[in-house]
Design a protein around this motif. Structure first.
Motif, mmCIF file in Angstrom:
data_model
loop_
_atom_site.group_PDB
_atom_site.id
_atom_site.type_symbol
_atom_site.label_atom_id
_atom_site.label_comp_id
_atom_site.label_asym_id
_atom_site.label_seq_id
_atom_site.Cartn_x
_atom_site.Cartn_y
_atom_site.Cartn_z
ATOM 1 N N TYR A 74 0.826 -1.203 0.000
ATOM 2 C CA TYR A 74 0.000 0.000 0.000
ATOM 3 C C TYR A 74 0.858 1.251 0.000
ATOM 4 O O TYR A 74 0.501 2.259 -0.616
ATOM 5 N N ARG A 140 -8.061 2.161 -4.638
ATOM 6 C CA ARG A 140 -7.882 1.376 -3.420
ATOM 7 C C ARG A 140 -7.999 2.231 -2.162
ATOM 8 O O ARG A 140 -7.588 1.811 -1.085
ATOM 9 N N ALA A 216 -8.567 1.365 2.066
ATOM 10 C CA ALA A 216 -9.822 0.626 2.155
ATOM 11 C C ALA A 216 -9.599 -0.693 2.894
ATOM 12 O O ALA A 216 -8.515 -1.276 2.818
ATOM 13 N N PRO A 217 -10.608 -1.179 3.640
ATOM 14 C CA PRO A 217 -10.476 -2.471 4.317
ATOM 15 C C PRO A 217 -10.176 -3.588 3.322
ATOM 16 O O PRO A 217 -10.680 -3.575 2.198
ATOM 17 N N GLN A 218 -9.332 -4.525 3.734
ATOM 18 C CA GLN A 218 -9.008 -5.651 2.875
ATOM 19 C C GLN A 218 -10.203 -6.544 2.724
ATOM 20 O O GLN A 218 -10.915 -6.847 3.686
ATOM 21 N N ARG A 219 -10.446 -6.968 1.504
ATOM 22 C CA ARG A 219 -11.590 -7.860 1.236
ATOM 23 C C ARG A 219 -11.188 -9.313 1.451
ATOM 24 O O ARG A 219 -10.059 -9.665 1.232
#
Length: 219
Positions: A74, A140, A216-219
């Motif tokens: 990231y 992202r 963003a939160p990890q999927r």
């Protein structure tokens, strides 16, 4: 002792991979190490520790390499996004500010809104269009839009005005194709001043809209 050697080896390996992330600051001309290097090395140490607990020295090496890659991911992504935003916004009056894994765009009200108004100035639409283009390419992030005012007028006026300005920016980004699900918008009124409200110059700085890009939160 052997375990420490394995971790050290992994650190050197990931450091070599991240060395290519060094860039030249376009404003000072100085060499600087991108944030991804710091994230990567932090990931190395964390990954090595967890890997060692799970699988001894082999786990330490594997965990260090994987942790370094994840930590740099990231950060490296944000490095690229930051560079593109700086290029797009150079000379527009919008300030690009980076702290850790948060990237912010600070938009003074003198270029975005007329006094006491929440309608975006027509001259600022192309700038927001450029911002939207980058946000669509780099998707992202979550996008947090916050409106601020100076301390004059009181909360009864300032809170709704700051909210309306944040929403105006959000609405235009959505109109330009940025998914609304990524965006939150709210007003803070005169909270969190970045300059003194005792001078006209300071009040002008405090009247602003900030766009904060968050992972963003990890999927």
């Amino acid at each position: 002792m052997q375990l420490n050697k394995m971790v050290a080896t992994a650190v050197l390996m990931v450091s070599a991979l991240l060395a290519g992330c060094q860039t030249t600051n376009p404003y000072t001309g100085e060499q600087q190490t991108n944030k991804s290097t710091k994230y990567g090395l932090g990931g190395v140490l964390a990954g090595a520790a967890l890997g060692a607990l799970a699988d001894g020295k082999d786990g330490a090496l594997k965990g260090a390499v994987l942790g370094g890659a994840a930590g740099a991911g990231y950060g490296y992504y944000l490095d690229k996004q930051e560079a593109v935003l700086r290029a797009e916004l150079q000379g527009t009056g919008v300030h690009v500010y980076r702290q850790g894994d948060q990237l912010s765009l600070i938009m003074p009200s003198n270029i975005t809104f007329d006094s006491s108004r929440s309608a975006i100035k027509s001259a600022f639409y192309p700038v927001l269009g450029s911002v939207a283009k980058v946000f669509k390419e780099y998707d992202r992030n979550l996008i947090e839009i916050v409106g601020y005012t100076d301390s004059t007028g009181g909360d009864k006026i300032n809170l709704p005005l700051s909210q309306q300005r944040a929403e105006s920016v959000a609405d235009y980004l959505v109109f330009q194709g940025v998914p609304a699900t990524r965006i939150t918008a709210f007003g803070q009124g005169s909270a969190d001043p970045i300059a003194s409200n005792s001078t006209s110059a300071g009040r002008a700085q405090n009247r602003r809209v900030e766009i904060n890009l968050l992972p963003a939160p990890q999927r």
